[in-house]
Design a protein around this motif. Structure first.
Motif, PDB file in Angstrom:
ATOM      1  N   LEU A  57      44.476  48.147  40.142  1.00  8.78           N
ATOM      2  CA  LEU A  57      43.307  48.780  39.540  1.00  8.78           C
ATOM      3  C   LEU A  57      42.064  48.304  40.279  1.00  8.78           C
ATOM      4  CD1 LEU A  57      41.861  50.408  37.300  1.00  8.78           C
ATOM      5  CD2 LEU A  57      41.897  48.313  35.926  1.00  8.78           C
ATOM      6  N   GLN A  58      41.282  49.245  40.778  1.00  2.03           N
ATOM      7  CA  GLN A  58      40.024  48.926  41.452  1.00  2.03           C
ATOM      8  C   GLN A  58      38.877  49.238  40.510  1.00  2.03           C
ATOM      9  OE1 GLN A  58      39.266  47.775  44.928  1.00  2.03           O
ATOM     10  NE2 GLN A  58      37.496  47.346  43.649  1.00  2.03           N
ATOM     11  N   LEU A  59      38.087  48.240  40.195  1.00  2.00           N
ATOM     12  CA  LEU A  59      36.893  48.411  39.379  1.00  2.00           C
ATOM     13  C   LEU A  59      35.676  48.206  40.268  1.00  2.00           C
ATOM     14  CD1 LEU A  59      38.036  46.129  36.438  1.00  2.00           C
ATOM     15  CD2 LEU A  59      37.984  48.615  36.413  1.00  2.00           C
ATOM     16  N   SER A  60      34.585  48.847  39.926  1.00  2.00           N
ATOM     17  CA  SER A  60      33.330  48.594  40.626  1.00  2.00           C
ATOM     18  C   SER A  60      32.203  48.629  39.614  1.00  2.00           C
ATOM     19  CB  SER A  60      33.083  49.612  41.740  1.00  2.00           C
ATOM     20  OG  SER A  60      32.886  50.900  41.210  1.00  2.00           O
ATOM     21  N   GLY A  61      31.164  47.876  39.892  1.00  2.00           N
ATOM     22  CA  GLY A  61      30.008  47.842  39.016  1.00  2.00           C
ATOM     23  C   GLY A  61      28.773  47.471  39.793  1.00  2.00           C
ATOM     24  N   HIS A  62      27.647  47.985  39.350  1.00  2.00           N
ATOM     25  CA  HIS A  62      26.359  47.699  39.979  1.00  2.00           C
ATOM     26  C   HIS A  62      25.690  46.576  39.184  1.00  2.00           C
ATOM     27  CE1 HIS A  62      26.530  51.315  42.545  1.00  2.00           C
ATOM     28  NE2 HIS A  62      27.305  51.727  41.560  1.00  2.00           N
ATOM     29  N   LEU A  63      25.315  45.528  39.877  1.00  2.00           N
ATOM     30  CA  LEU A  63      24.875  44.298  39.239  1.00  2.00           C
ATOM     31  C   LEU A  63      23.729  44.484  38.251  1.00  2.00           C
ATOM     32  CD1 LEU A  63      25.381  41.275  39.080  1.00  2.00           C
ATOM     33  CD2 LEU A  63      23.730  40.991  40.935  1.00  2.00           C
ATOM     34  N   ALA A 101      31.978  46.164  33.283  1.00  2.00           N
ATOM     35  CA  ALA A 101      33.010  46.072  34.320  1.00  2.00           C
ATOM     36  C   ALA A 101      33.708  44.717  34.239  1.00  2.00           C
ATOM     37  CB  ALA A 101      32.401  46.289  35.701  1.00  2.00           C
ATOM     38  N   VAL A 102      32.938  43.666  33.996  1.00  2.00           N
ATOM     39  CA  VAL A 102      33.519  42.331  33.854  1.00  2.00           C
ATOM     40  C   VAL A 102      34.458  42.301  32.646  1.00  2.00           C
ATOM     41  CG1 VAL A 102      32.997  39.890  33.380  1.00  2.00           C
ATOM     42  CG2 VAL A 102      31.611  41.185  35.022  1.00  2.00           C
ATOM     43  N   ARG A 103      34.015  42.861  31.523  1.00  2.00           N
ATOM     44  CA  ARG A 103      34.864  42.897  30.319  1.00  2.00           C
ATOM     45  C   ARG A 103      36.115  43.731  30.538  1.00  2.00           C
ATOM     46  NH1 ARG A 103      30.373  44.408  26.160  1.00  2.00           N
ATOM     47  NH2 ARG A 103      28.910  42.798  26.712  1.00  2.00           N
ATOM     48  N   ALA A 104      35.975  44.833  31.265  1.00  2.00           N
ATOM     49  CA  ALA A 104      37.155  45.661  31.561  1.00  2.00           C
ATOM     50  C   ALA A 104      38.171  44.859  32.362  1.00  2.00           C
ATOM     51  CB  ALA A 104      36.745  46.917  32.330  1.00  2.00           C
ATOM     52  N   ARG A 105      37.700  44.122  33.350  1.00  2.00           N
ATOM     53  CA  ARG A 105      38.609  43.296  34.152  1.00  2.00           C
ATOM     54  C   ARG A 105      39.270  42.235  33.281  1.00  2.00           C
ATOM     55  NH1 ARG A 105      35.852  39.909  38.518  1.00  2.00           N
ATOM     56  NH2 ARG A 105      35.316  38.797  36.639  1.00  2.00           N
ATOM     57  N   GLN A 106      38.513  41.635  32.384  1.00  2.00           N
ATOM     58  CA  GLN A 106      39.082  40.619  31.491  1.00  2.00           C
ATOM     59  C   GLN A 106      40.143  41.230  30.575  1.00  2.00           C
ATOM     60  OE1 GLN A 106      35.454  39.249  29.672  1.00  2.00           O
ATOM     61  NE2 GLN A 106      35.144  37.635  31.193  1.00  2.00           N
ATOM     62  N   ALA A 107      39.911  42.460  30.141  1.00  2.00           N
ATOM     63  CA  ALA A 107      40.819  43.104  29.191  1.00  2.00           C
ATOM     64  C   ALA A 107      42.084  43.653  29.845  1.00  2.00           C
ATOM     65  CB  ALA A 107      40.091  44.230  28.455  1.00  2.00           C
ATOM     66  N   VAL A 108      41.944  44.254  31.022  1.00  2.00           N
ATOM     67  CA  VAL A 108      43.091  44.954  31.604  1.00  2.00           C
ATOM     68  C   VAL A 108      43.493  44.460  32.986  1.00  2.00           C
ATOM     69  CG1 VAL A 108      42.657  47.037  30.259  1.00  2.00           C
ATOM     70  CG2 VAL A 108      41.720  46.870  32.566  1.00  2.00           C
ATOM     71  N   GLY A 109      42.725  43.537  33.550  1.00  2.00           N
ATOM     72  CA  GLY A 109      43.032  43.060  34.892  1.00  2.00           C
ATOM     73  C   GLY A 109      42.334  43.907  35.928  1.00  2.00           C
ATOM     74  N   GLY A 110      42.818  43.839  37.145  1.00  2.00           N
ATOM     75  CA  GLY A 110      42.222  44.603  38.223  1.00  2.00           C
ATOM     76  C   GLY A 110      41.323  43.748  39.092  1.00  2.00           C
ATOM     77  N   THR A 111      40.741  44.376  40.083  1.00  2.00           N
ATOM     78  CA  THR A 111      39.865  43.714  41.047  1.00  2.00           C
ATOM     79  C   THR A 111      38.489  44.351  40.962  1.00  2.00           C
ATOM     80  OG1 THR A 111      41.763  43.358  42.488  1.00  2.00           O
ATOM     81  CG2 THR A 111      39.593  43.132  43.485  1.00  2.00           C
ATOM     82  N   LEU A 112      37.469  43.516  40.874  1.00  2.00           N
ATOM     83  CA  LEU A 112      36.104  44.002  40.691  1.00  2.00           C
ATOM     84  C   LEU A 112      35.294  43.873  41.975  1.00  2.00           C
ATOM     85  CD1 LEU A 112      33.754  45.019  38.936  1.00  2.00           C
ATOM     86  CD2 LEU A 112      33.418  42.658  38.180  1.00  2.00           C
ATOM     87  N   LEU A 113      34.749  44.990  42.417  1.00  2.00           N
ATOM     88  CA  LEU A 113      33.812  45.037  43.537  1.00  2.00           C
ATOM     89  C   LEU A 113      32.419  45.212  42.943  1.00  2.00           C
ATOM     90  CD1 LEU A 113      33.164  45.261  46.581  1.00  2.00           C
ATOM     91  CD2 LEU A 113      33.515  47.733  46.350  1.00  2.00           C
TER      92      LEU A 113
END
Length: 126
Positions: A61-67, A77-89
């Protein structure tokens, strides 16, 4: 996002009066930004679906978010990564949708072409 996807799973108020009261409550609690956004997109929506509880999967899973963005805050985006995993750009700007105009867009496209995720940060719109 299509209206039916957003509204069928919405767990908040759907009546105008409730939506307005929630806005006023946010504005009181956070005077600088609490009342800056208001949408009646789901007001009167007739359906209600139980929100899906996120869970971790096995696929990439590729996540991205604008700071510094306010439309879809980076914290989501950070919470999504915490909940489901994935890599955040993380894109280092506050411009919603700017990724397509940046050199690091190739990192996101790589995921769709190869399944390889990319984390870390990339410069944003100045």
């Amino acid at each position: 996002m299509p209206r039916w996807m957003l509204c069928n799973g919405a767990s908040g108020a759907t009546g105008f009066d409730e939506l307005w009261a929630a806005r006023e409550s946010r504005r009181t609690a956070h005077p600088a930004v609490g009342g800056s956004w208001f949408s009646v997109k789901c007001a009167g929506w007739p359906l209600f679906a139980e929100p899906t509880k996120p869970s971790r999967g096995d696929s990439a899973l590729q996540l991205s978010g604008h700071l510094d963005e306010d439309v879809t805050p980076h914290a989501w985006a950070v919470r999504a990564r915490q909940a489901v995993g994935g890599t955040l750009l993380t894109v280092l700007d506050g411009s919603h949708g700017s990724l397509s105009r940046l050199p690091c867009a190739a990192k996101a496209v790589t995921f769709f072409r190869t399944g390889q995720t990319t984390g870390g940060t990339c410069p944003g719109v100045q």
